[in-house]
Design a protein around this motif. Structure first.
Motif, short mmCIF file in Angstrom:
data_model
loop_
_atom_site.label_atom_id
_atom_site.label_comp_id
_atom_site.label_asym_id
_atom_site.label_seq_id
_atom_site.Cartn_x
_atom_site.Cartn_y
_atom_site.Cartn_z
N PRO A 79 1.72 0.76 -3.85
CA PRO A 79 0.73 1.58 -3.14
C PRO A 79 -0.03 0.72 -2.14
CG PRO A 79 -0.07 1.05 -5.34
CD PRO A 79 1.31 0.45 -5.23
N LEU A 82 -2.91 9.44 -9.92
CA LEU A 82 -1.92 9.14 -8.89
C LEU A 82 -0.64 8.58 -9.50
CD1 LEU A 82 -4.29 7.62 -6.18
CD2 LEU A 82 -2.86 9.66 -5.89
N GLY A 106 -6.54 -0.42 -7.22
CA GLY A 106 -6.88 0.74 -6.42
C GLY A 106 -7.91 1.62 -7.11
N MET A 126 -4.81 3.60 -0.57
CA MET A 126 -5.24 4.60 -1.53
C MET A 126 -6.60 5.09 -1.09
SD MET A 126 -5.58 4.13 -5.68
CE MET A 126 -3.86 3.62 -5.87
N GLU A 133 -2.41 8.43 -1.46
CA GLU A 133 -1.94 7.07 -1.39
C GLU A 133 -0.73 7.01 -0.47
OE1 GLU A 133 -0.76 5.59 -5.22
OE2 GLU A 133 0.84 7.05 -5.48
N ARG A 140 -2.21 -0.48 -8.88
CA ARG A 140 -2.89 0.79 -9.17
C ARG A 140 -4.23 0.56 -9.88
NH1 ARG A 140 -0.12 4.99 -7.77
NH2 ARG A 140 2.16 4.84 -7.51
#
Length: 422
Positions: A412, A298, A61, A415, A403, A58
């Motif tokens: 994930p 997210l 991302g 994204m 995502e 994350r």
């Protein structure tokens, strides 16, 4: 300076303990470590490490979305999952300050990092399939998720035995010995690997080719799946969408009533659209007039969606078909990976004097009535120099985030941000 030697294949140099055997007839031959099998691991044995890897993905991302990739109108699609795998493969050969920096900046597990990556990749392998066999106009009910690792090394430069063992043991990765100086042969070979493992969605390797390089590590991710409940094309209509710069445009917008999970947060609402099996798309829409949320929301949305119950919801979602390209050295710099970019010694266990020269990612996604098809390639190059429920309605009629998540691992895979679906 390269030391060319026709008598030495770099991946097997000075390695009686690591003899290599050809396992592919197509050039360049893929070589695998003889007697080194990929370890079989249980995902349940590494819950804390897998949690750290999800957080790391994350963070990557968020950095990719903040970078934005190619200059354009604000649309971004990226693969934090692909970037995480490529960096983990690089980290497997890092030592000293660079290893410490990568662990700290990326938040990688202190122990069992490679074992946890192996467990995560093995879980994804349950959906492995041939991207070239997918009809992208009619995505399959059984999702196809291809995650492929490739390592191209110059056959004139010795590559560390322990590094090759680690890649074979935890990433199932062999090695392609090539001559980087022979651009006419090697560049098409790398591009062909990219093309094959993305089903032709990405034709060329994302990082700039340099004949002086001696090392290139790649990860490709391909995803194709039908929605659990497809949208009816007859219900798709031209509807207004307010772009990031405030203009109102007309875009093809899918619509339908579905039982889906949705939640609200401070200044945003989120919905989770399931694919036919094993994956979901999570979408985050800012409230009208609210500032666009950062990618970190997210993670907040994911936690809330996991504990919510589905309810009938009228959805309006534009179709989109987008591509992005990233110069990853800039992204790495923004993250604070300075040692990794500058070191000429901390990757010696891969190749003596190895220094990162280029890095890139290319990604693409198509979202339509029947489902989703997406692909990404990450490449890092280096040179050895030394009930009756009130009906909800959600209209994705302004910029939003999304995502695509593998439910079993929470990884994930893709994204993105949609600022203008046209």
């Amino acid at each position: 300076m390269k030391q060319k030697s026709s008598a030495r294949i770099v991946a097997a140099v000075a390695a009686a303990a690591l003899s290599l055997t050809a396992c592919s007839a197509s050039p360049p031959a893929l070589l695998k470590a003889d007697g080194v099998e990929r370890v079989s691991v249980e995902r349940s044995a590494y819950p804390a490490e897998l949690a750290k890897l999800r957080v790391s993905a994350r963070k990557l991302g968020a950095a990719l979305l903040a970078d934005g990739g190619d200059p354009g109108i604000g649309n971004v699609v990226a693969s934090p999952g692909s970037l995480l795998v490529a960096l983990a493969m690089l980290r497997a050969g890092a030592t000293g300050k660079t290893a410490a920096e990568m662990d700290k900046v990326l938040g990688l597990p202190a122990d069992h990092r490679d074992e946890a990556m192996n467990a995560m990749l093995a879980s994804l392998d349950a959906f492995d399939g041939d991207p070239g066999a997918v009809d992208e106009k009619d995505p399959p009910r059984r999702p196809v998720l291809r995650s492929a690792n490739g390592l191209f090394v110059d056959k004139g430069v010795p590559t560390g035995q322990s590094y090759l063992r680690s890649l074979a043991r935890y990433y199932g990765t062999g090695v392609y010995p090539v001559d980087f100086m022979d651009e006419a042969t090697t560049k098409p070979a790398i591009d062909a690997w990219v093309d094959k493992n993305t089903g032709g969605r990405i034709k060329k390797a994302p990082a700039e080719y340099d004949r002086k390089n001696t090392f290139s590590v790649l990860n490709a991710v391909y995803f194709a799946s039908a929605w659990e409940v497809p949208f009816d094309p007859a219900d798709t209509a031209e509807l207004p969408f307010t772009t990031a710069d405030g203009r109102q445009v007309s875009v093809p917008t899918m619509s339908g009533v579905q039982d889906v999970v949705s939640v609200q947060g401070a200044g945003w609402q989120a919905v989770q659209l399931p694919y036919a099996e094993g994956f979901v798309m999570r979408l985050v829409l800012p409230d009208s007039g609210a500032a666009a949320p950062g990618a970190e929301v997210l993670a907040d949305a994911a936690g809330a969606l996991d504990s919510a119950a589905p309810s009938p919801t009228q959805l309006y979602l534009p179709r989109w078909d987008q591509k992005s390209n990233f110069e990853l050295r800039k992204v790495f710099g923004s993250l604070g990976l300075r040692e990794m970019l500058q070191t000429e010694s901390d990757f010696d266990s891969i190749q003596s004097g190895l220094m990162i020269t280029q890095a890139g990612q290319s990604a693409s996604i198509t979202v339509a009535e029947k489902g989703t098809v997406a692909a990404a390639v990450t490449q890092i190059n280096a040179q050895a120099v030394s009930g009756t429920v009130p009906m909800k309605m959600i209209r994705f009629d302004r910029p939003f985030l999304y995502e695509i998540v593998h439910l079993e691992t929470g990884l994930p895979l893709f994204m993105g941000k949609v600022s203008d679906p046209r």
